[in-house]
Design an enzyme around this catalytic site. Structure first.
Site, PDB file in Angstrom:
ATOM      1  CD  GLU A 225      -3.011  -0.786   0.004  1.00  0.00           C
ATOM      2  OE1 GLU A 225      -3.312   0.385  -0.304  1.00  0.00           O
ATOM      3  OE2 GLU A 225      -3.451  -1.776  -0.613  1.00  0.00           O
TER       4      GLU A 225
ATOM      5  CB  SER B  93     -55.137 -20.086  39.150  1.00  0.00           C
ATOM      6  OG  SER B  93     -56.516 -20.132  38.837  1.00  0.00           O
TER       7      SER B  93
END
Length: 969
Positions: free
Chosen positions: A123, A439
């Site tokens: 690079e 319940s």
């Protein structure tokens, strides 16, 4: 001055020297040549003028570009999005978590030198020698761009970092000029090492990976320090074009070629070698051979990216993400959709470290239990078995979910939000949805508040079909809910009410004893937030749990009972750190703790809930080995879901089974039959190595054991309550000390009671079945007074609606007759007298026949046929006697409402038959004996003629002889 004079002389000398090159010609000029030269000069001047004009224009444009350049914002470089990490309760990593960019920042000293050099070689080979711009490379790029229409990059690593973090990726001279300008500035602010570190951590490496650390993990499953030279070259080669050089795509996508990665990798290696970063031997060993497969060369790239796979424990992980999101919003004061977006962005990109409360072993056990559970209730309509979500995915029904929490800390240990693993991220997690609890709500909103309030009205409750005051128009106009079995128990103590999950008793407590306000207040304190419960305060919800509640909230509420009445906010994480290790969230700063119930209340409620599991509706929740368990079942009205919530001394858990669209299950579905076994399947494996221990070593202070009357709930009045005719004996129960009754029972009176009818004994009742008992006289405010007389005797046998002076009652007065036994009347007495006479006669007959059968005179002469005939006749007579006898009901059984009428005919018929049969048989034997005697003593008839006094006897014998002959005929 001397110095100036000397400089002037040198200047003049130089001018003279220059002028020497331009000598005046003496020959006349050539006309054509003169015109050409003049034209050339004009073009030269024009070119120079145009050059200056172009350069001026370029400078103007460049200045405009530079003026539009953003300022060098170092924070945008330093504060890149970073992947967050989620850990279990032991600090072990569960999963990274990120949004679009998967990035984990790695300091430069963690990045291998050969990876750094590979990137520099391909690079920016002069990275360490330039100051942001590589002019040599730039001139080459300009020349190339003049030759071609395309723009070739000449960006250094510094310029690429600027482009990646501060500028757009557009390919233009404007961006190049701004990029170069900022690169020069950045080089003045950062060292080369800082720039390289930032570049390697912000660059895109394909497949959603930002930075070398995540790329190494995603492609090779390795830490940076473990990368080979070849793998470093592969990563460095990706940077130029991440999509094109993606090694995963090139190796596994049939439309791509491995040679793309091979060639790019080999180029990087060659550049490293040419620039002296590696030796010839390293280069030759690392480069890839296009003629060989990756496997042959030991080149392995993970086929599936972890970005595409779901993290472990997905239901819990996604719950904690949303939990952290909400807490971050509170912490930063963010609100609304914008606040949620900010919080999620921080979680996805902020590099947070989230330390959860999940126990991986418990989570795994719960997942296995729920995913493999087979005992699912059938649906009422088989067509409801499969539904589709918005994406068209098929979801099997019914579904199931489970939550496990450590009630000592409030920390959630496991969450499973579906019957199957989720098919994608943020799949439906049912534990966060409002699910009907049935319940299972009762311990929280009914019985806990009832104990805490001091048993208002006492511990005896009415379970009768009588409208509840204030609710007359509810439940289809009945004014009371139905129980699961559609039956009623009359008067029940509170323990039996919760054990059998009696709905009417629960509704009466909420409406008539503790009030809906108090019930809702306690739910709110227990962390329940559903508005149908805490705001609307509807009895059908508070007492029966018809509307939905979040499963986490239910688990935390039950955990409060297990935690001796202390509520703790359920937490899914202990702390959250930012990217720099600073603590921004902590469990201790978030978790709310408060006392909802006194310890005495929690103790009593726990004891009742243990009864539910030992011998009530929750018995299927029991483990195969002994373990103390307390819990409550829930079956939703219309069978639209089943529930079980409960706890051991170690953990609390809630489970649910139902349909996502609330479609009904089969009509006989029960929470005890389907949800309780699922709870056991969830909880038993995580208790396999835990010892059985009681919830309490001893009762806490403020709790006493008291025996009360089973009808009034007051202290016993001598032996009256114990001798209750209706079967409601004394009840021993735990009481908060402030709730112990002070008054004695005043509803019982002692009278003589017939065991058969349970009413006052009439003059005709058998004295052996008359006992001294106490009867109930209903108080004026008793709901049972609204029952019909028939219903009252069914649910409270022997009870009286009105206060009566029993000593003044007279059986012979028609108006008093209703209080006395209706079974034993004058008619019954007369029939019993007849029955006793027949019994005596029948027994005498049987004894006479049996005596003859045993008499030696007849015994050896009876044929088997005759003996069997007599025995059958005796048995038939005995059976007819027994069928007429009815024993009084046993203790606790319902009194009789009628007695079978006495019918003497079967007894009389059987007596007549036995009489005739025995006479026939024995007379025949007598005749046989006479004949035998006459044969042995032939003079006997002649001698008898000499005894005149025996004439009558002869006559009798004659008549008897004739009778016998006639019977035989």
């Amino acid at each position: 001055m001397k110095r100036n004079d000397k400089e002037n002389k040198d200047q003049k000398k130089g001018i003279h020297k220059i002028k020497g090159y331009f000598k005046k010609k003496t020959n006349p000029p050539n006309f054509i040549l003169s015109v050409f030269v003049t034209t050339l000069k004009m073009f030269l001047v024009l070119f120079i003028l145009l050059g200056f004009a172009g350069f001026g224009a370029f400078l103007g444009i460049a200045k405009g570009y530079l003026d539009a350049t953003p300022t060098l914002d170092l924070e945008r470089i330093e504060n890149q999005s970073e992947t967050s990490f989620i850990y279990d309760r032991y600090g072990n990593l569960i999963t990274p978590y990120y949004g679009l960019e998967n990035r984990v920042w790695a300091p430069l000293d963690e990045i291998p030198k050969m990876l750094q050099e590979a990137v520099i070689a391909v690079e920016d080979v002069r990275f360490y020698s330039h100051h942001g711009i590589d002019f040599k490379r730039l001139i080459g790029a300009i020349i190339n761009n003049l030759r071609n229409e395309s723009i070739q990059g000449a960006s250094t690593i510094t310029q690429q970092l600027i482009k990646n973090t501060l500028l757009t990726p557009e390919r233009s001279y404007k961006r190049k000029i701004q990029e170069a300008y900022l690169a020069i500035q950045l080089e003045q602010k950062y060292s080369k090492e800082q720039i390289l570190e930032a570049y390697l951590n912000t660059s895109y490496f394909g497949s959603g990976n930002y930075g070398v650390k995540t790329a190494a993990q995603d492609y090779f499953g390795k830490e940076l320090k473990d990368l080979t030279l070849r793998e470093c070259a592969v990563l460095a080669g990706i940077l130029r074009n991440p999509y094109y050089y993606d090694p995963r795509k090139n190796l596994y996508d049939p439309n791509r070629k491995p040679e793309i990665t091979y060639n790019r990798t080999n180029l990087v290696l060659r550049l490293m070698y040419e620039n002296g970063f590696i030796t010839k031997e390293q280069y030759e060993e690392a480069k890839l051979d296009p003629n060989k497969s990756p496997e042959e060369q030991g080149f392995n790239v993970i086929k599936e990216s972890n970005r595409n796979s779901l993290y472990p424990m997905p239901y819990f992980v996604e719950y904690v993400i949303l939990d952290v999101r909400d807490r971050l919003m509170e912490y930063y004061g963010w609100t609304g959709d914008e606040g949620r977006q900010k919080a999620m962005k921080l979680i996805q990109e902020g590099g947070l470290k989230i330390y959860t409360t999940v126990d991986p072993e418990i989570q795994k056990a719960v997942e296995e239990a729920v995913y493999s559970y087979k005992n699912l209730p059938p649906l009422a309509n088989p067509k409801d078995k499969v539904i589709k979500d918005n994406q068209g995915n098929e979801i099997q029904q019914p579904q199931a979910a489970a939550v496990v929490i450590d009630h000592t800390t409030g920390e959630i240990r496991a969450i499973v939000g579906g019957k199957t693993p989720p098919q994608g991220r943020f799949w439906t997690n049912r534990v966060t949805q409002a699910l009907a609890v049935g319940s299972a709500i009762k311990p929280l909103s009914v019985y806990g508040p009832f104990i805490e309030a001091g048993y208002p009205g006492g511990i005896i409750l009415e379970d009768v079909p009588v409208p509840i005051k204030g609710l007359e128009n509810q439940w289809d106009g009945r004014g009371y809910p139905l129980n699961y079995d559609r039956k009623f128990s009359g008067l029940v103590d509170v323990r039996k009410a919760i054990q059998k999950s009696i709905n009417i008793a629960a509704a009466r407590i909420v409406q008539e004893r503790v009030s809906t306000d108090y019930s809702a207040e306690k739910l709110l304190e227990l962390g329940i937030t559903s508005p149908q419960y805490v705001n609307e305060k509807i009895v059908s919800n508070l007492a029966l749990g018809q509307d939905g509640i979040n499963m986490i909230e239910m688990a935390a509420a039950y955990a409060s009972i297990a935690n001796k009445g202390v509520y703790q906010t359920p937490v899914s994480f202990t702390k959250v750190l930012d990217r720099d290790g600073n603590e921004i969230l902590n469990k201790d700063n978030i978790q709310v703790k408060r006392v909802v119930f006194k310890e005495s209340t929690a103790f009593i409620l726990t004891d009742w809930l243990e009864t539910v599991v030992k011998s009530g509706t929750g018995s299927r929740a029991k483990f195969s080995k002994p373990m103390h368990i307390a819990g409550k079942t829930g079956t939703l009205n219309d069978f639209k879901g089943v529930y079980f919530a409960g706890f051991t001394p170690y953990y609390t858990a809630t489970v649910w089974i139902g349909h996502d669209l609330w479609k009904p299950l089969k009509s006989d579905t029960q929470g005890g039959r389907y949800a309780a076994p699922l709870w056991r399947a969830v909880m038993e494996p995580i208790h396999k190595d835990l010892e059985n221990r009681p919830f309490y070593d001893k009762p806490p202070e403020g709790v006493v054991r008291v025996t009360v009357c089973g009808v009034s709930g007051k202290l016993p009045n001598g032996t009256l309550c114990e001798n209750d005719t209706s079967g409601h004996k004394l009840v021993a129960e735990w009481f908060p000390v402030e709730a112990v009754p002070k008054e004695k029972c005043d509803v019982h009176q002692e009278v003589e009671i017939c065991k058969y009818s349970g009413k006052l004994a009439s003059p005709y009742c058998p004295r052996e079945h008359v006992v001294q008992k106490s009867v109930v006289v209903l108080p004026k405010d008793s709901p049972l007074r609204q029952l019909s007389n028939e219903q009252l005797q069914k649910y409270l046998p022997g009870a009286f609606k009105d206060m009566t002076d029993f000593s003044a009652l007279n059986y012979n007065k028609p108006e008093d007759r209703k209080y006395f036994c209706p079974l034993h009347t004058q008619e019954w007495y007369n029939s019993q007298q007849l029955r006793e006479d027949l019994l005596r006669q029948a027994q005498e007959l049987i004894d006479s026949v049996r005596a003859k059968m045993s008499d030696p005179k007849y015994k050896d002469r009876l044929s088997d046929e005759a003996r069997n005939a007599l025995q059958r006749a005796i048995e038939a007579l005995l059976n007819s006697l027994n069928q007429a006898t009815v024993e009084p009901p046993a203790e606790g059984e319902q009194p009789l409402t009628q007695l079978p009428p006495f019918d003497p005919k079967p007894i009389e018929q059987n007596m007549a038959y036995l009489t005739e049969l025995s006479r026939t048989i024995f007379d025949s034997i007598d005749r046989q004996i006479e004949q035998e005697t006459a044969t042995q003593n032939p003079q006997l008839p002649f001698l008898q003629n000499y005894f005149p006094g025996n004439g009558a006897g002869n006559s009798r014998n004659k008549h008897g002889h004739n009778n016998k002959r006639g019977a035989l005929d």
